[in-house]
Design an enzyme around this catalytic site. Sequence first.
Site, PDB file in Angstrom:
ATOM      1  N   PRO A  54       0.814  -1.231   0.000  1.00 57.44           N
ATOM      2  CA  PRO A  54       0.000   0.000   0.000  1.00 57.44           C
ATOM      3  C   PRO A  54       0.840   1.272   0.000  1.00 57.44           C
ATOM      4  O   PRO A  54       0.345   2.334  -0.354  1.00 57.44           O
ATOM      5  CB  PRO A  54      -0.836  -0.108   1.284  1.00 57.44           C
ATOM      6  CG  PRO A  54      -0.371  -1.302   2.010  1.00 57.44           C
ATOM      7  CD  PRO A  54       0.544  -2.099   1.148  1.00 57.44           C
ATOM      8  N   ASP A 112      -9.279   3.547 -24.830  1.00 58.37           N
ATOM      9  CA  ASP A 112      -9.630   3.359 -23.424  1.00 58.37           C
ATOM     10  C   ASP A 112      -9.529   4.666 -22.652  1.00 58.37           C
ATOM     11  O   ASP A 112      -8.779   5.555 -23.026  1.00 58.37           O
ATOM     12  CB  ASP A 112      -8.650   2.374 -22.766  1.00 58.37           C
ATOM     13  CG  ASP A 112      -9.064   0.927 -22.981  1.00 58.37           C
ATOM     14  OD1 ASP A 112     -10.212   0.688 -23.364  1.00 58.37           O
ATOM     15  OD2 ASP A 112      -8.213   0.054 -22.750  1.00 58.37           O
TER      16      ASP A 112
HETATM   17  N1  ADE Z   1      -1.167  -4.945  -0.479  1.00 61.81           N
HETATM   18  C1  ADE Z   1      -2.042  -4.544   0.463  1.00 61.81           C
HETATM   19  N2  ADE Z   1      -2.689  -3.432   0.090  1.00 61.81           N
HETATM   20  C2  ADE Z   1      -2.218  -3.096  -1.154  1.00 61.81           C
HETATM   21  C3  ADE Z   1      -2.487  -2.053  -2.060  1.00 61.81           C
HETATM   22  N3  ADE Z   1      -3.386  -1.100  -1.788  1.00 61.81           N
HETATM   23  N4  ADE Z   1      -1.822  -2.036  -3.227  1.00 61.81           N
HETATM   24  C4  ADE Z   1      -0.890  -2.974  -3.498  1.00 61.81           C
HETATM   25  N5  ADE Z   1      -0.596  -3.996  -2.676  1.00 61.81           N
HETATM   26  C5  ADE Z   1      -1.247  -4.063  -1.506  1.00 61.81           C
END
Ligand code: ADE
Length: 235
Positions: free
Chosen positions: A89, A169
């Site tokens: 994240p 797209d």
């Molecule tokens: N792993 C956990 N959350 C994630 C996210 N938002 N993006 C990529 N990998 C992740």
Amino acid sequence: MRIDILTLFPDIFTSFLDGSLLGAARIAGLIDIRITNIRDFADGVHRQVDDRPFGGGPGMLLMPGPVVDCVESVQQSDPLPGHLLMLTPGGRRLDQQLVEELAAKDRLVLLCGRYEGFDARVRQTLQPIEISIGDYVLSGGEVAAMAIIDAVARLVPSVLGDEESARQDSFSGPERLVEGPQYTRPREFRGLQVPEVLLSGDHGKIAGWRHQQAVDATRRRSTTELTPATVVTFQ
Ligand code: ADE
């Protein structure tokens, strides 16, 4: 293009990879996708891959040993080294610009995490490119890896069959506009008409109308909050 997926949950990917677009692209030899189970690189009878964080705190972390051994083994399985992408994240936010950059590479290695994340030495050792698919927390990188593979595959030449379709797209082209409304038959549905211009046969006018619709749709980009008033009810 070759894509390696490194995961503790290989089964999550099976129907996704065999599905229509990707399945056909793999059979046609356009994309070579391989899955490796990180647990295969764990030691001991229990094949442990995670442990509690030093200093305390919630959850479990992926241990560096199995992860680093797995990445090294996968990288060495092909003379062409891959760009190593770690799904987390906190990484660079995925957008169409990044998807285009990734689609231009010959080999990608996607490293999926689980639990509360990776031991920090995984990053120090492997120096991956960290990628996030948005500011929210998933329970693992697998769904993020699928999002990346799906978006990248559409841009690999011949995968879509119709290259024009990828060019049209949303977020493609220099202006990165969202696609405007599209219509098919019937010409009238519940009193709603297809805009006259689309039936005019005037390609210049149609292109101009579509561009303006895309500009408007991009400007209007939804910021709707969910309230009881946003529930649509039917009689
Ligand atoms: N792993 C956990 N959350 C994630 C996210 N938002 N993006 C990529 N990998 C992740």
